[in-house]
Structures are given as structure tokens and as C-alpha cells.
Design an enzyme around this catalytic site. Sequence first.
Site, PDB file in Angstrom:
ATOM      1  N   ASN A  13       0.867  -1.175   0.000  1.00 36.37           N
ATOM      2  CA  ASN A  13       0.000   0.000   0.000  1.00 36.37           C
ATOM      3  C   ASN A  13       0.903   1.225   0.000  1.00 36.37           C
ATOM      4  O   ASN A  13       1.504   1.558   1.014  1.00 36.37           O
ATOM      5  CB  ASN A  13      -0.887  -0.029   1.261  1.00 36.37           C
ATOM      6  N   LYS A  15       0.125   4.260  -0.266  1.00 32.98           N
ATOM      7  CA  LYS A  15      -0.506   5.450   0.331  1.00 32.98           C
ATOM      8  C   LYS A  15      -0.287   6.677  -0.581  1.00 32.98           C
ATOM      9  O   LYS A  15      -0.240   6.507  -1.792  1.00 32.98           O
ATOM     10  CB  LYS A  15       0.012   5.654   1.757  1.00 32.98           C
ATOM     11  N   HIS A  99      -9.352   1.162   5.028  1.00 33.22           N
ATOM     12  CA  HIS A  99      -8.072   1.318   5.730  1.00 33.22           C
ATOM     13  C   HIS A  99      -8.272   2.248   6.927  1.00 33.22           C
ATOM     14  O   HIS A  99      -9.082   3.174   6.861  1.00 33.22           O
ATOM     15  CB  HIS A  99      -7.028   1.894   4.764  1.00 33.22           C
ATOM     16  N   GLU A 101      -6.654   4.658   7.963  1.00 33.13           N
ATOM     17  CA  GLU A 101      -6.466   6.081   7.639  1.00 33.13           C
ATOM     18  C   GLU A 101      -7.731   6.660   7.006  1.00 33.13           C
ATOM     19  O   GLU A 101      -8.073   7.814   7.221  1.00 33.13           O
ATOM     20  CB  GLU A 101      -5.227   6.250   6.727  1.00 33.13           C
ATOM     21  N   GLU A 171      -5.051  -4.861  10.616  1.00 30.81           N
ATOM     22  CA  GLU A 171      -4.024  -3.851  10.817  1.00 30.81           C
ATOM     23  C   GLU A 171      -4.263  -3.129  12.139  1.00 30.81           C
ATOM     24  O   GLU A 171      -5.088  -2.196  12.195  1.00 30.81           O
ATOM     25  CB  GLU A 171      -4.055  -2.825   9.672  1.00 30.81           C
ATOM     26  N   GLY A 177       2.915   2.354  10.707  1.00 36.60           N
ATOM     27  CA  GLY A 177       3.843   3.463  10.553  1.00 36.60           C
ATOM     28  C   GLY A 177       4.600   3.829  11.821  1.00 36.60           C
ATOM     29  O   GLY A 177       5.238   4.874  11.895  1.00 36.60           O
ATOM     30  N   SER A 217       3.893  -2.096  10.203  1.00 37.52           N
ATOM     31  CA  SER A 217       5.349  -2.160  10.384  1.00 37.52           C
ATOM     32  C   SER A 217       5.961  -3.486   9.943  1.00 37.52           C
ATOM     33  O   SER A 217       6.922  -3.982  10.552  1.00 37.52           O
ATOM     34  CB  SER A 217       5.721  -1.848  11.838  1.00 37.52           C
TER      35      SER A 217
HETATM   36  P1  13P Z   1       3.339   0.445   7.598  1.00 39.62           P
HETATM   37  O1  13P Z   1       3.823  -0.847   6.991  1.00 39.62           O
HETATM   38  O2  13P Z   1       4.039   1.641   7.101  1.00 39.62           O
HETATM   39  O3  13P Z   1       3.281   0.335   9.090  1.00 39.62           O
HETATM   40  O4  13P Z   1       1.810   0.617   7.108  1.00 39.62           O
HETATM   41  C1  13P Z   1       0.936  -0.439   7.208  1.00 39.62           C
HETATM   42  C2  13P Z   1      -0.284  -0.118   6.463  1.00 39.62           C
HETATM   43  O5  13P Z   1      -1.056   0.766   6.829  1.00 39.62           O
HETATM   44  C3  13P Z   1      -0.567  -0.868   5.226  1.00 39.62           C
HETATM   45  O6  13P Z   1      -1.850  -0.627   4.753  1.00 39.62           O
END
Ligand code: 13P
Length: 260
Positions: A13, A15, A99, A101, A171, A177, A217
Site C-alpha cells: 500500500n 498510500k 483502511h 487512515e 491492521e 507506521g 510495520s
Molecule cells: P506500515 O507498513 O508503514 O506500518 O503501514 C501499514 C499499512 O497501513 C498498510 O496498509
Amino acid sequence: MEFMNRKPIIAGNWKLNKTIKEAIELVTLLKRLIQDTQSVDVVVCPVYTALSDVSEVLIESEIKLGAQDLYWEEKGAFTGEVSGSLLKDAGASYVIIGHSERRQFFHETHETVNKKTKAALKAGLIPIVCVGELLKEREAGQTFEVIQRQLEGAFVNFSKEEIQALVLAYEPVWAIGTGKVATPQQAQEVHAFIRKEIAKMFGAETATSLRIQYGGSVKADNIADLMREADIDGALVGGASLDANGFADIVRNAVSVTVK
Ligand code: 13P
């Protein structure tokens, strides 16, 4: 490792990152680095504006293309939105939905996740439906009830066949992140819970065939331990998917768990 016939899936992803040029460079290199990975599905999810160009690069590659969101209406007066059929038109075969976010910053609800997942399936896309608890929910001992609500909300009026056509991603928001990956045991505990809930809602057979990715992560050095757990069928990778070598290492280490 026995995956109960569930083919593991590693998705990147991206983003809100990468220009079209950068996206093309990344997948061009990935294509070279990731070969002979038939035992694992590999997906990249760039921003909308790069989908079509990335799809051109991925012709004759095993790597699949995904989008990061969609709108549930097919077309019409919905300024700024993109529908499932337009994502297909741009070459996507997967789409991430719900997601954290999107839930946190863009007010996605159980209902919008439900509508988007239905629309994605209707368009012939494979939805990657995300669930996960906040840190304060975990600390309050509410992880399971939060996940249960998200599953029940996402899958109102779903059939077994529809569930069988999608992928779930667990997740934990506190691991996204932050560099704070869930331990394999913490992740496995929730994955097993998700599978049990899906079994209650849609039967054991559907639950057994459902692929559940872990996200938060994930890096090359933790993917194998996560995937050795019985109910972890791959990963949804954020930051580490932005670097071709790092993502290729994750895929390689995932493959090493599947071929024992
Ligand atoms: P990270 O791998 O940067 O922690 O993000 C995970 C994520 O949100 C994947 O959709």
C-alpha cells in the site's frame, strides 16, 4: 507450512506517495527482482494517477495492481470520486477498502465499508477489507469487540460466496507506521479470532478458505515469523513497500515460509 490451500498474499500500500515517474521506476525494478513467486500473490497499490501507467509496466508480469479506495456509485455527479469499473479500466484487479487512515481521516463508517466492498465485488475487483483496533481500544481490553463490530458492519447482507471472493487485512492501528510491529502471537490471536467470527457468520468452510493478511510495520526481517503463524496468510505493507529492494526481500522471505 500448511496454508489450508490459502495462497499467501503480499500487498504494498503505497498510500500518498510516488509520482508517475517514480511509480514506473519502482515497479520496473520490482518486476526484475520478483520472479518465480508463484507460491505467493504479489500486489502493488499506487495512487490513482499512476494506476494506468503502472498497469502498462506490469503487462506479462505476475505482479497484480490494486487501488487504495473506490466509491460505490458507478458514475454520475460525484465530483472527485472513482468507481470500481474505472479502476478495472485502469488495470486494477484489487482494491483496499476501509483502511484505518480512511476511517480516521475521511470518516469512513461500517456502512461505507459495506457499500464499497459490495461495489468492488460487483465490478469484479478483489477487495482487501481492513480492520483493526486503536491503541486505546487495545489498552482498554476492547480489541475483540472492536474487530467483531467492524466485521459485522462490513459484511451486512453478504453471502458466503462474496466473502470467499475477498481478502481481509488485520491492521492494528498502533502498529501502522510506528515501527511497533505486533508480535506474531498478538497478531495470530486476532487472526484466529477473525476466522472464528467469520465461521460463526458464514460457516467453517468460508472461514477456512479466507485469506487474512497482517499489516503494521511489516519488514523483511519480521515477515517470516509472522507468516509462520497458522492464521496469517501474508501482509499488507506500507512504508517498506516504497523501496523495491525492501519489498522484494519481504516477498522472498514470505515465499521461503511457503516452501518448506
Ligand atoms: P506500515 O507498513 O508503514 O506500518 O503501514 C501499514 C499499512 O497501513 C498498510 O496498509
